[in-house]
Design a protein around this motif. Structure first.
Motif: not given
Length: 409
Positions: A183-190
């Motif tokens: 599945g999707l690996d989502v990394a948010a920054e900021g």
């Protein structure tokens, strides 16, 4: 004021080049031989109209082409596009006085890019998710994309919901989205501070979207399933937002070229190893020493190695190879060395390799210019350039991956 010019060639970034009163002007979205109307601003120009199109011109496949900065060459047919990329590699080698037979480029498929880095901003009371315009800070909110995988494209509504929760009032939110086996690996920054701490709310959103993992500013919010990549049978879970090759099919082509070049080597050094793209594959037949400056990437490689039966020993070393390259005496025990540095290349490491007695060297690069510089160093040290394999990992862009094999002359 507009003027009509003829495009002579394409520059290395894919812009058309016209000569006006002995001055070079760059015109995006044009092709060699075209007569075009432009509006000049310094050394760059805006395309107004195409008076005489090139036979190689085709209709772009994405409605955002021309405003979105993600693609530069959708207007060029496949044969001309591939020939131009191969020519960029040849020109880089020739600039350093290197000659080698260049294999046909391994093509990229539409919808094959498994890793996308998107930007989100708040504008006019809503959240926009997409890419920056070319050479501008404005954001293009995308509704389609010809290069990313279908699963990433289908996730845009969920990513927009996530961005609406996390994007700061001012500034940008960066979303690194990786399409993995699970599945999707989502990394948010900021992310804005308060929203980033709402782990229950973020966890619910991720579960509803069926993300495999969601992390915010490097901290894992929720992992529903380990987001694994398949490195020829080894399941590697990268660190949140960590670097991996953007396309699985390009990665496979590069790995095949590396494996063929290494051959039957029994002990191999994999320098700038990342999370084990090559090391874990090489370990099927050879003892591998992987060197990388990123501790999290090395930890991911180590976990994958320990959890994969049938692999030979893979030792890991966290080391900055720009400041502290492997020295000649450290290289003596290896039959082959693979190095895959960032765009800046591996100038210092190439100098040490050139003075070594390593039998086979495989250079992997996303920058033909710095690759050619490093290859020149190795050739001057007595190595012979055997094969050069371009790989088109970034479809419709000017970027090119190259795998080059050298051995002792």
């Amino acid at each position: 004021m507009t003027e009509t010019v003829t495009i002579d060639q394409l520059a290395h970034r894919g812009d058309g080049v016209a000569l006006i009163h002995d001055k070079t002007v760059f015109v995006p979205f044009t092709l060699p031989g075209e007569e075009v109307e432009i509006e000049r601003k310094g050394e760059r120009a805006r395309l107004v109209s195409i008076k005489t199109p090139s036979p190689s011109r085709v209709e772009p496949v994405c409605r955002h082409f021309g405003t979105c900065g993600g693609c530069a060459l959708q207007h060029m047919d496949a044969a001309a596009y591939r020939a131009w990329k191969e020519a960029q590699v040849a020109a880089a080698l020739a600039s350093r006085g290197l000659e080698a037979e260049i294999s046909p480029i391994v093509p990229a498929s539409r919808g094959s890019r498994r890793r996308a880095v998107l930007t989100a901003v708040r504008a006019g009371g809503r959240v926009l998710v997409g890419y920056h315009e070319r050479m501008a800070n404005r954001l293009v909110a995308i509704s389609e994309c010809a290069v990313v995988t279908p699963r990433i494209l289908a996730s845009l509504p969920d990513l927009t919901r996530l961005a609406d929760k996390l994007a700061p009032r001012k500034g940008e939110l960066r979303l690194t989205v990786l399409d993995t086996v699970s599945g999707l690996d989502v990394a948010a920054e900021g992310a804005s501070g308060k929203a980033a701490r709402d782990f229950p709310g973020l966890g619910r959103l991720a579960a509803e979207a069926d993300f495999a993992r969601l992390s915010v500013d490097g901290e894992v919010v929720i992992e529903i399933r380990p987001p694994a990549l398949d490195f020829a049978g080894a399941a590697m879970v990268p660190p949140p937002g960590g670097f991996v090759q953007a396309s699985a099919e390009a990665e496979a082509a590069m790995a095949q070229a590396v494996m063929e070049a290494v051959g039957k080597a029994k002990r191999v050094a994999d320098l700038f190893a990342g999370s084990g793209t090559f090391a874990l594959r090489l370990a099927r037949a050879a003892v591998v020493h992987a060197v990388e400056s990123d501790k999290a990437a090395m930890a991911a490689l180590d976990r994958a190695w320990r959890q994969t039966p049938g692999l030979k020993t893979v030792t890991q070393e966290v080391r900055d190879l720009f400041r502290s390259p492997l020295r000649v005496d450290e290289l003596e025990s290896f039959d082959a060395v693979v190095f895959d540095p960032p765009r800046a290349g591996a100038k210092e490491q190439a100098s040490e390799l050139a003075a070594s007695k390593v039998a086979d060297i495989v250079a992997v690069s996303c920058n033909p210019a710095t690759l050619a510089r490093d290859l020149r160093t190795l050739v001057d040290g007595g190595y012979r350039l055997r094969t050069v394999q371009p790989v088109d990992q970034f479809l419709f862009s000017p970027h090119i991956e190259v795998v080059a094999h050298l051995n002792r002359a």
